[in-house]
Write an enzyme that holds these catalytic residues in place. Structure first.
Site, PDB file in Angstrom:
ATOM      1  N   LYS A   1       0.830  -1.221   0.000  1.00  0.00           N
ATOM      2  CA  LYS A   1       0.000   0.000   0.000  1.00  0.00           C
ATOM      3  C   LYS A   1       0.851   1.252   0.000  1.00  0.00           C
ATOM      4  CE  LYS A   1      -3.908  -2.241   2.323  1.00  0.00           C
ATOM      5  NZ  LYS A   1      -3.242  -3.513   2.689  1.00  0.00           N
TER       6      LYS A   1
HETATM    7  O1  OMP Z   1      -4.868  -4.231   0.122  1.00  0.00           O
HETATM    8  C1  OMP Z   1      -5.300  -5.142   0.846  1.00  0.00           C
HETATM    9  O2  OMP Z   1      -4.928  -6.287   0.671  1.00  0.00           O
HETATM   10  C2  OMP Z   1      -6.360  -4.827   1.815  1.00  0.00           C
HETATM   11  C3  OMP Z   1      -7.211  -3.784   1.480  1.00  0.00           C
HETATM   12  C4  OMP Z   1      -8.394  -3.583   2.222  1.00  0.00           C
HETATM   13  O3  OMP Z   1      -9.202  -2.747   1.896  1.00  0.00           O
HETATM   14  N1  OMP Z   1      -8.633  -4.383   3.292  1.00  0.00           N
HETATM   15  C5  OMP Z   1      -7.769  -5.391   3.675  1.00  0.00           C
HETATM   16  O4  OMP Z   1      -8.073  -6.111   4.625  1.00  0.00           O
HETATM   17  N2  OMP Z   1      -6.585  -5.572   2.975  1.00  0.00           N
HETATM   18  C6  OMP Z   1      -5.594  -6.584   3.427  1.00  0.00           C
HETATM   19  O5  OMP Z   1      -6.164  -7.881   3.264  1.00  0.00           O
HETATM   20  C7  OMP Z   1      -5.818  -8.727   4.357  1.00  0.00           C
HETATM   21  C8  OMP Z   1      -7.089  -9.167   5.085  1.00  0.00           C
HETATM   22  O6  OMP Z   1      -6.798 -10.112   6.058  1.00  0.00           O
HETATM   23  P1  OMP Z   1      -7.929 -10.997   6.781  1.00  0.00           P
HETATM   24  O7  OMP Z   1      -8.936 -10.039   7.304  1.00  0.00           O
HETATM   25  O8  OMP Z   1      -7.174 -11.717   7.855  1.00  0.00           O
HETATM   26  O9  OMP Z   1      -8.490 -11.928   5.743  1.00  0.00           O
HETATM   27  C9  OMP Z   1      -4.856  -7.931   5.229  1.00  0.00           C
HETATM   28  O10 OMP Z   1      -3.542  -8.224   4.789  1.00  0.00           O
HETATM   29  C10 OMP Z   1      -5.172  -6.488   4.894  1.00  0.00           C
HETATM   30  O11 OMP Z   1      -4.048  -5.642   5.041  1.00  0.00           O
END
Ligand code: OMP
Length: 271
Positions: free
Chosen positions: A95
């Site tokens: 990001k």
């Molecule tokens: O860019 C991302 O991957 C991301 C964007 C977003 O809007 N929300 C989001 O959760 N993420 C990433 O996606 C992953 C979600 O993880 P879980 O919630 O454990 O499935 C994490 O690594 C967050 O940093």
């Protein structure tokens, strides 16, 4: 190979829209890995090897490695994925967002140091801040559009004129102007299916990275129905914690595989 070519091939050959997110938290590792100097690599590579045939891509999150002074293990992990699972693209979730000269260094870090096939980028500093990534025409540039967190609405929902919301402007700008090399994608959270559908309307069949199922509670059926492209693909649906920590013992990788299989199949039922 171009990131998008590899992604499309993986969608087809694996019959999967699932992205396994690699967010290693040592406090949640099984006991036998505690205190091991290469615990992060061992944990993540075991998950990768147990799930690679079920995914269209992997997404390591750089903060989890940097916080543990483990960037060397991130490098080793991405090299491991390329060596053992060469058809599986790797998204470095970083990001990034900064002025062009600094962005150039971040691009070198992601693509040349870590060997990632794609990177997540914050677009809110504008085109010149994104150009250094776009210049790597065969690498994926995945721009935050409508993020999965509740506070995402604070800014992304602002009316930027004529009723257009900021995330819609981002989607339009990326689709119409920044995607000249066909290497752009957008992040849209699974927690907001109505906005996934809106973004899909705006960007044609551009691939979308959709985090927010699993630990964040996003609905798989609603996500797939809102976001699939005309041919029933178009999505990288990420789950991290719900897969990584499905088991907490010696069999953690097998438990992760079962969770990944269930998630892949749940996604496929709605394509
Ligand atoms: O860019 C991302 O991957 C991301 C964007 C977003 O809007 N929300 C989001 O959760 N993420 C990433 O996606 C992953 C979600 O993880 P879980 O919630 O454990 O499935 C994490 O690594 C967050 O940093």
């Amino acid at each position: 190979m171009h990131f998008m070519t590899a992604l499309r091939a993986a969608w087809r050959t694996r019959n999967s829209l699932l992205c396994v997110g690699l967010d290693p938290d040592p406090t949640r590792f099984p006991a036998h890995l505690h205190g091991q100097p290469d615990a992060i690599f061992r944990f993540c590579s075991a998950i990768v090897d147990a799930t690679a045939d079920l995914v269209c891509c992997f997404k390591p999150q750089i903060a989890y490695f940097a916080a543990q002074r483990a960037e060397d293990q991130l490098e080793a992990l991405i090299a491991h994925i390329h060596a053992r699972h060469p058809d599986t693209p790797v998204i470095l979730d970083a990001k990034r967002g900064d002025i062009g000269s600094t962005a150039g260094q971040y691009a070198v870090e992601a693509f040349e140091r870590f060997g990632a096939d794609a990177i997540t980028v914050n677009p809110y500093m504008g085109r010149d801040s994104v150009e250094p990534y776009l210049d790597y025409a065969d690498k994926g540039v995945i721009l935050l559009c409508r993020t999965s967190n509740p506070g995402g609405s604070d800014l992304q929902f602002l009316d930027v004129g004529g009723g257009e919301r900021l995330f819609e402007r981002v989607a339009r700008l990326v689709a119409d102007e920044w995607n000249a090399s066909g290497n752009c994608s957008l992040v849209v959270g699974a927690t907001f299916p109505a906005e996934i559908a809106r973004v899909r309307e705006l960007v044609g069949d551009m691939p979308l990275l959709v985090p927010g199922i699993g630990a964040q509670g996003g609905d798989i059926a609603a996500t797939v129905q809102a976001g699939r492209s005309a041919d029933g693909s178009g999505l990288m649906i990420n789950s991290s914690r719900a897969i990584l920590y499905a088991g907490a013992d010696h069999d953690f990788a097998a438990a992760a595989r079962r969770a990944a299989l269930d998630t892949r199949d749940a996604i496929n039922r709605h394509r």
